[in-house]
Write a protein that holds these residues in place. Sequence first.
Motif, PDB file in Angstrom:
ATOM      1  N   ALA A   2      13.291 -57.315  20.120  1.00 26.61           N
ATOM      2  CA  ALA A   2      11.863 -57.099  20.370  1.00 26.61           C
ATOM      3  C   ALA A   2      11.098 -57.008  19.064  1.00 26.61           C
ATOM      4  O   ALA A   2       9.969 -57.491  18.973  1.00 26.61           O
ATOM      5  N   GLU A   3      11.715 -56.416  18.050  1.00 29.35           N
ATOM      6  CA  GLU A   3      11.049 -56.306  16.753  1.00 29.35           C
ATOM      7  C   GLU A   3      10.827 -57.687  16.137  1.00 29.35           C
ATOM      8  O   GLU A   3       9.771 -57.964  15.572  1.00 29.35           O
ATOM      9  N   ASN A   6       7.964 -59.319  18.046  1.00 29.66           N
ATOM     10  CA  ASN A   6       6.693 -58.735  17.619  1.00 29.66           C
ATOM     11  C   ASN A   6       6.294 -59.244  16.238  1.00 29.66           C
ATOM     12  O   ASN A   6       5.126 -59.507  15.981  1.00 29.66           O
ATOM     13  N   ARG A   7       7.271 -59.377  15.361  1.00 35.30           N
ATOM     14  CA  ARG A   7       6.977 -59.872  14.014  1.00 35.30           C
ATOM     15  C   ARG A   7       6.517 -61.331  14.068  1.00 35.30           C
ATOM     16  O   ARG A   7       5.600 -61.730  13.366  1.00 35.30           O
ATOM     17  N   ASP A  11       2.106 -59.069  16.859  1.00 29.78           N
ATOM     18  CA  ASP A  11       1.762 -57.914  17.682  1.00 29.78           C
ATOM     19  C   ASP A  11       2.682 -57.934  18.897  1.00 29.78           C
ATOM     20  O   ASP A  11       3.542 -58.809  19.010  1.00 29.78           O
ATOM     21  N   THR A  12       2.494 -57.017  19.817  1.00 26.81           N
ATOM     22  CA  THR A  12       3.310 -57.031  21.027  1.00 26.81           C
ATOM     23  C   THR A  12       2.930 -58.244  21.872  1.00 26.81           C
ATOM     24  O   THR A  12       1.797 -58.738  21.788  1.00 26.81           O
ATOM     25  N   PRO A  13       3.854 -58.733  22.709  1.00 31.89           N
ATOM     26  CA  PRO A  13       3.534 -59.910  23.535  1.00 31.89           C
ATOM     27  C   PRO A  13       2.310 -59.704  24.424  1.00 31.89           C
ATOM     28  O   PRO A  13       1.478 -60.602  24.563  1.00 31.89           O
ATOM     29  N   ARG A  15      -0.354 -57.699  24.021  1.00 31.91           N
ATOM     30  CA  ARG A  15      -1.598 -57.720  23.243  1.00 31.91           C
ATOM     31  C   ARG A  15      -1.892 -59.119  22.718  1.00 31.91           C
ATOM     32  O   ARG A  15      -3.051 -59.530  22.656  1.00 31.91           O
ATOM     33  N   THR A  16      -0.849 -59.854  22.348  1.00 30.21           N
ATOM     34  CA  THR A  16      -1.038 -61.218  21.867  1.00 30.21           C
ATOM     35  C   THR A  16      -1.602 -62.097  22.973  1.00 30.21           C
ATOM     36  O   THR A  16      -2.510 -62.899  22.738  1.00 30.21           O
TER      37      THR A  16
END
Length: 89
Positions: A2-3, A6-7, A11-13, A15-16
């Motif tokens: 997950a990191e 996010n990288r 951002d998190t999926p 929010r993206t």
Amino acid sequence: MAEGLNRLLGDTPGRTIIKLVVISVVVGFVMSMMGFSPWDLVRFIQRGLRDLWNSGFAALGRVGDYLIVGAMIVVPVFIILRILNWRKT
């Protein structure tokens, strides 16, 4: 994992996806106000491919030139921005 995702996304999926939806609506609105439609883009690509085929692929040489000239600006700016961003993290 997950990191890493996010990288990659910045951002998190969730929010993206929300950011992409909002930007898509704004761009769609602006394009609509300017009189552009998605079909204009499709026709532009079709016309470009047809012209490329008819010109005997001579245009590929020009694309390569454009690529090199553009990369002379884009790649250093990208590297500088990545270095400046890396220092912040």
